[in-house]
Design a protein around this motif. Structure first.
Motif, PDB file in Angstrom:
ATOM      1  N   ARG A   1       0.846  -1.194   0.000  1.00 15.92           N
ATOM      2  CA  ARG A   1       0.000   0.000   0.000  1.00 15.92           C
ATOM      3  C   ARG A   1       0.882   1.244   0.000  1.00 15.92           C
ATOM      4  O   ARG A   1       1.820   1.366   0.780  1.00 15.92           O
ATOM      5  CB  ARG A   1      -0.888  -0.006   1.235  1.00 15.92           C
ATOM      6  CG  ARG A   1      -1.834   1.142   1.268  1.00 15.92           C
ATOM      7  CD  ARG A   1      -2.783   1.016   2.422  1.00 15.92           C
ATOM      8  NE  ARG A   1      -3.650   2.173   2.438  1.00 15.92           N
ATOM      9  CZ  ARG A   1      -4.355   2.534   3.459  1.00 15.92           C
ATOM     10  NH1 ARG A   1      -4.330   1.805   4.552  1.00 15.92           N
ATOM     11  NH2 ARG A   1      -5.114   3.589   3.402  1.00 15.92           N
ATOM     12  N   TRP A   2       0.576   2.173  -0.880  1.00 17.79           N
ATOM     13  CA  TRP A   2       1.340   3.414  -0.969  1.00 17.79           C
ATOM     14  C   TRP A   2       0.882   4.377   0.107  1.00 17.79           C
ATOM     15  O   TRP A   2      -0.302   4.675   0.245  1.00 17.79           O
ATOM     16  CB  TRP A   2       1.157   4.028  -2.355  1.00 17.79           C
ATOM     17  CG  TRP A   2       1.953   5.282  -2.526  1.00 17.79           C
ATOM     18  CD1 TRP A   2       3.304   5.416  -2.446  1.00 17.79           C
ATOM     19  CD2 TRP A   2       1.450   6.595  -2.799  1.00 17.79           C
ATOM     20  NE1 TRP A   2       3.685   6.694  -2.656  1.00 17.79           N
ATOM     21  CE2 TRP A   2       2.560   7.464  -2.878  1.00 17.79           C
ATOM     22  CE3 TRP A   2       0.176   7.113  -2.993  1.00 17.79           C
ATOM     23  CZ2 TRP A   2       2.439   8.816  -3.132  1.00 17.79           C
ATOM     24  CZ3 TRP A   2       0.061   8.456  -3.254  1.00 17.79           C
ATOM     25  CH2 TRP A   2       1.175   9.301  -3.317  1.00 17.79           C
ATOM     26  N   GLU A   3       1.838   4.855   0.893  1.00 17.79           N
ATOM     27  CA  GLU A   3       1.537   5.812   1.955  1.00 17.79           C
ATOM     28  C   GLU A   3       2.351   7.074   1.697  1.00 17.79           C
ATOM     29  O   GLU A   3       3.555   7.095   1.902  1.00 17.79           O
ATOM     30  CB  GLU A   3       1.890   5.220   3.318  1.00 17.79           C
ATOM     31  CG  GLU A   3       1.043   4.011   3.674  1.00 17.79           C
ATOM     32  CD  GLU A   3       1.429   3.442   5.039  1.00 17.79           C
ATOM     33  OE1 GLU A   3       1.933   4.191   5.883  1.00 17.79           O
ATOM     34  OE2 GLU A   3       1.193   2.244   5.224  1.00 17.79           O
ATOM     35  N   PRO A   4       1.685   8.151   1.257  1.00 18.95           N
ATOM     36  CA  PRO A   4       2.419   9.375   0.899  1.00 18.95           C
ATOM     37  C   PRO A   4       3.190   9.979   2.072  1.00 18.95           C
ATOM     38  O   PRO A   4       4.273  10.516   1.885  1.00 18.95           O
ATOM     39  CB  PRO A   4       1.333  10.330   0.413  1.00 18.95           C
ATOM     40  CG  PRO A   4       0.051   9.589   0.403  1.00 18.95           C
ATOM     41  CD  PRO A   4       0.267   8.251   1.010  1.00 18.95           C
TER      42      PRO A   4
ATOM     43  N   ARG B   1       4.694   8.437   4.471  1.00 23.07           N
ATOM     44  CA  ARG B   1       5.931   7.690   4.646  1.00 23.07           C
ATOM     45  C   ARG B   1       6.965   8.142   3.627  1.00 23.07           C
ATOM     46  O   ARG B   1       8.148   8.288   3.935  1.00 23.07           O
ATOM     47  CB  ARG B   1       5.679   6.196   4.521  1.00 23.07           C
ATOM     48  CG  ARG B   1       6.945   5.369   4.764  1.00 23.07           C
ATOM     49  CD  ARG B   1       6.692   3.905   4.694  1.00 23.07           C
ATOM     50  NE  ARG B   1       6.085   3.596   3.391  1.00 23.07           N
ATOM     51  CZ  ARG B   1       5.547   2.434   3.086  1.00 23.07           C
ATOM     52  NH1 ARG B   1       5.509   1.460   3.955  1.00 23.07           N
ATOM     53  NH2 ARG B   1       5.018   2.227   1.898  1.00 23.07           N
ATOM     54  N   GLU B   2       6.518   8.412   2.408  1.00 15.02           N
ATOM     55  CA  GLU B   2       7.424   8.902   1.361  1.00 15.02           C
ATOM     56  C   GLU B   2       7.980  10.274   1.726  1.00 15.02           C
ATOM     57  O   GLU B   2       9.161  10.554   1.537  1.00 15.02           O
ATOM     58  CB  GLU B   2       6.691   8.967   0.018  1.00 15.02           C
ATOM     59  CG  GLU B   2       6.229   7.629  -0.501  1.00 15.02           C
ATOM     60  CD  GLU B   2       7.391   6.702  -0.820  1.00 15.02           C
ATOM     61  OE1 GLU B   2       8.441   7.181  -1.298  1.00 15.02           O
ATOM     62  OE2 GLU B   2       7.234   5.494  -0.593  1.00 15.02           O
TER      63      GLU B   2
END
Length: 158
Positions: free
Chosen positions: A5-8, A10-11
């Motif tokens: 899952r992409w977590e902005p 965290r980026e």
């Protein structure tokens, strides 16, 4: 295949950590092969607007009044000075120095119309406070229509 899952956020945190690491390597590198760490010191400053003043406060720990210069020229307030290193060089063991030192200069552009003679400064327990009175608001001048008043030096009877 695993789906992640992409977590902005965290980026963004990862990017921030990389930027911090990059800046730390630039400003915290040993100079001339010694263990002394070269850091650029920039004191923390707050600017607060009150009713009739701007108040600038700067944290200058370990400094005295003679170590600080305050100048006001062409609408720019400049606070500069130098904090000297307090550690002594010794070859008898390991020393860790984390406190930054060196010269600094901070400039702040202020609104037009400030009276330089009215700017005051005080220094108490390592905190510099500069009080800058706000310029007076110019009020519009009401001009009457009709030749009611004579121009100075002229007579109306002429």
């Amino acid at each position: 295949m695993t789906i992640v899952r992409w977590e902005p956020l965290r980026e963004i945190n990862s990017l921030q950590s990389e930027m911090n690491r990059l800046f730390n390597t630039v400003f915290d590198t040993p100079s001339n092969g010694s263990w002394n760490v070269l850091r650029r010191w920039m004191p923390a400053m707050d600017l607060v607007e009150s009713g009739d003043h701007f108040v600038l406060r700067a944290d200058l720990p370990g400094m005295g009044e003679d170590d600080v210069n305050i100048e006001f020229e062409d609408g720019t307030l400049t606070v500069s000075g130098e904090r000297k290193a307090e550690h002594e060089d010794s070859n008898e063991g390991f020393h860790r120095v984390e406190r930054s030192f060196g010269s600094f200069s901070r400039s702040l552009t202020l609104p037009q119309g400030i009276d330089p003679e009215a700017v005051t400064a005080s220094f108490d327990r390592g905190v510099l406070e500069i009080r800058i009175p706000k310029p007076e608001q110019r009020k519009p001048r009401k001009i009457a229509i009709g030749g009611q008043g004579a121009i100075e030096g002229e007579s109306r009877d002429a």
